[in-house]
Design an enzyme around this catalytic site. Structure first.
Site, PDB file in Angstrom:
ATOM      1  N   HIS A  20       0.378   1.159   4.540  1.00 37.63           N
ATOM      2  CA  HIS A  20      -0.721   2.283   4.428  1.00 37.63           C
ATOM      3  C   HIS A  20      -0.852   2.539   6.051  1.00 37.63           C
ATOM      4  CE1 HIS A  20      -1.743   1.052   0.251  1.00 37.63           C
ATOM      5  NE2 HIS A  20      -1.308   2.261   0.019  1.00 37.63           N
ATOM      6  N   LYS A  32      -4.376   3.551 -12.791  1.00 40.19           N
ATOM      7  CA  LYS A  32      -4.247   2.144 -12.469  1.00 40.19           C
ATOM      8  C   LYS A  32      -5.519   1.525 -12.645  1.00 40.19           C
ATOM      9  CE  LYS A  32      -0.982   3.183  -8.620  1.00 40.19           C
ATOM     10  NZ  LYS A  32      -0.846   3.400  -7.133  1.00 40.19           N
ATOM     11  N   ARG A  69       8.695   4.947   0.687  1.00 44.25           N
ATOM     12  CA  ARG A  69       9.308   3.487   0.858  1.00 44.25           C
ATOM     13  C   ARG A  69      10.673   3.654   0.458  1.00 44.25           C
ATOM     14  NH1 ARG A  69       4.488   0.457  -1.983  1.00 44.25           N
ATOM     15  NH2 ARG A  69       5.101   2.383  -3.305  1.00 44.25           N
ATOM     16  N   SER A 110      -0.046  -2.172  -2.888  1.00 50.08           N
ATOM     17  CA  SER A 110      -1.217  -2.756  -3.379  1.00 50.08           C
ATOM     18  C   SER A 110      -1.112  -3.386  -4.668  1.00 50.08           C
ATOM     19  CB  SER A 110      -2.168  -1.554  -3.379  1.00 50.08           C
ATOM     20  OG  SER A 110      -2.383  -0.995  -2.330  1.00 50.08           O
TER      21      SER A 110
HETATM   22  O1  PNS Z   1      -1.988   5.283  -4.110  1.00 48.29           O
HETATM   23  P1  PNS Z   1      -1.669   6.030  -5.252  1.00 48.29           P
HETATM   24  O2  PNS Z   1      -2.362   5.364  -6.404  1.00 48.29           O
HETATM   25  O3  PNS Z   1      -0.415   6.409  -5.323  1.00 48.29           O
HETATM   26  O4  PNS Z   1      -2.370   7.408  -4.887  1.00 48.29           O
HETATM   27  C1  PNS Z   1      -2.313   8.425  -6.113  1.00 48.29           C
HETATM   28  C2  PNS Z   1      -3.264   9.762  -5.701  1.00 48.29           C
HETATM   29  C3  PNS Z   1      -4.908   8.852  -5.911  1.00 48.29           C
HETATM   30  C4  PNS Z   1      -3.189  10.091  -4.429  1.00 48.29           C
HETATM   31  C5  PNS Z   1      -3.178  10.614  -7.171  1.00 48.29           C
HETATM   32  O5  PNS Z   1      -3.278   9.820  -8.237  1.00 48.29           O
HETATM   33  C6  PNS Z   1      -3.957  11.918  -6.884  1.00 48.29           C
HETATM   34  O6  PNS Z   1      -3.591  12.726  -6.166  1.00 48.29           O
HETATM   35  N1  PNS Z   1      -5.089  11.898  -7.552  1.00 48.29           N
HETATM   36  C7  PNS Z   1      -5.892  12.778  -7.501  1.00 48.29           C
HETATM   37  C8  PNS Z   1      -5.942  13.818  -8.882  1.00 48.29           C
HETATM   38  C9  PNS Z   1      -5.498  15.222  -8.823  1.00 48.29           C
HETATM   39  O7  PNS Z   1      -5.662  16.077  -7.849  1.00 48.29           O
HETATM   40  N2  PNS Z   1      -4.319  15.263  -9.559  1.00 48.29           N
HETATM   41  C10 PNS Z   1      -3.543  16.561  -9.548  1.00 48.29           C
HETATM   42  C11 PNS Z   1      -2.428  16.933  -8.562  1.00 48.29           C
HETATM   43  S1  PNS Z   1      -1.260  15.459  -8.569  1.00 48.29           S
END
Ligand code: PNS
Length: 161
Positions: free
Chosen positions: A18, A42, A95, A132
């Site tokens: 990150h 998660k 990645r 993570s």
């Molecule tokens: O580190 P992660 O868990 O891969 O991050 C995922 C994250 C938090 C960026 C994703 O779940 C997210 O964008 N959540 C916000 C909710 C949202 O806006 N959803 C609709 C569009 S995808």
């Protein structure tokens, strides 16, 4: 006009991968907002405020540029935050092809919702295997996570809580 980019994620906890992506984004965009977002898919290890604090400390310790702010978002869509602060770009680290498959639908939905574009950055391949979820698993079973996370996170995870 300055370009604001948002680097969103669960960051539970922040890893060296990150930080690599955050540093690269900070070298490209005028302002980078690292945004801790709850991912309902998660199960969380750390409270959101703790994740924000660890990222802030890791950025300070790592000597990353000063155009980075760290905050969190818990109400509504990720793109609502982007609209609120005037960010036109989301940045995600890629990645592998697995990440491309995971990120592509979200990138298109986010663009359809708001016009915010997603830029994919490639971290140093040295971090390609770091996630993570693996860090949570290794730390939970008493293993050494120091190769994968900044020192402040390793100390935090390995100290009695
Ligand atoms: O580190 P992660 O868990 O891969 O991050 C995922 C994250 C938090 C960026 C994703 O779940 C997210 O964008 N959540 C916000 C909710 C949202 O806006 N959803 C609709 C569009 S995808």
């Amino acid at each position: 006009m300055s370009t604001i980019a948002v680097v969103p994620g669960s960051f539970d906890p922040v890893t060296l991968g990150h930080l690599d992506v955050i540093g690269r984004a900070a070298g490209i965009f005028d302002e980078v907002h690292v945004l801790v977002v709850h991912n309902p898919d998660k199960s969380a290890l750390l409270p959101i405020a703790q994740r924000v604090s660890l990222i802030q400390q890791a950025i300070a310790d790592g000597g990353l540029p000063e155009n980075i702010i760290v905050t969190s978002w818990s109400v509504g869509l990720l793109v609502d935050y982007c609209v609120e602060v005037g960010a036109k770009v989301l940045v995600k680290g890629i990645r592998s092809q697995v990440d491309v498959a995971y990120e592509t639908p979200m990138a298109i939905v986010n663009r359809n919702l708001s016009g915010v574009e997603t830029v994919f950055l490639l971290p140093d391949p040295a971090h390609a295997h770091v996630s993570s979820s693996l860090v949570r698993q290794v730390a939970g079973l008493g293993g050494d996570v120091s190769p994968y996370v900044p020192p402040v996170v390793a100390e935090f995870l390995q100290s009695p809580r």
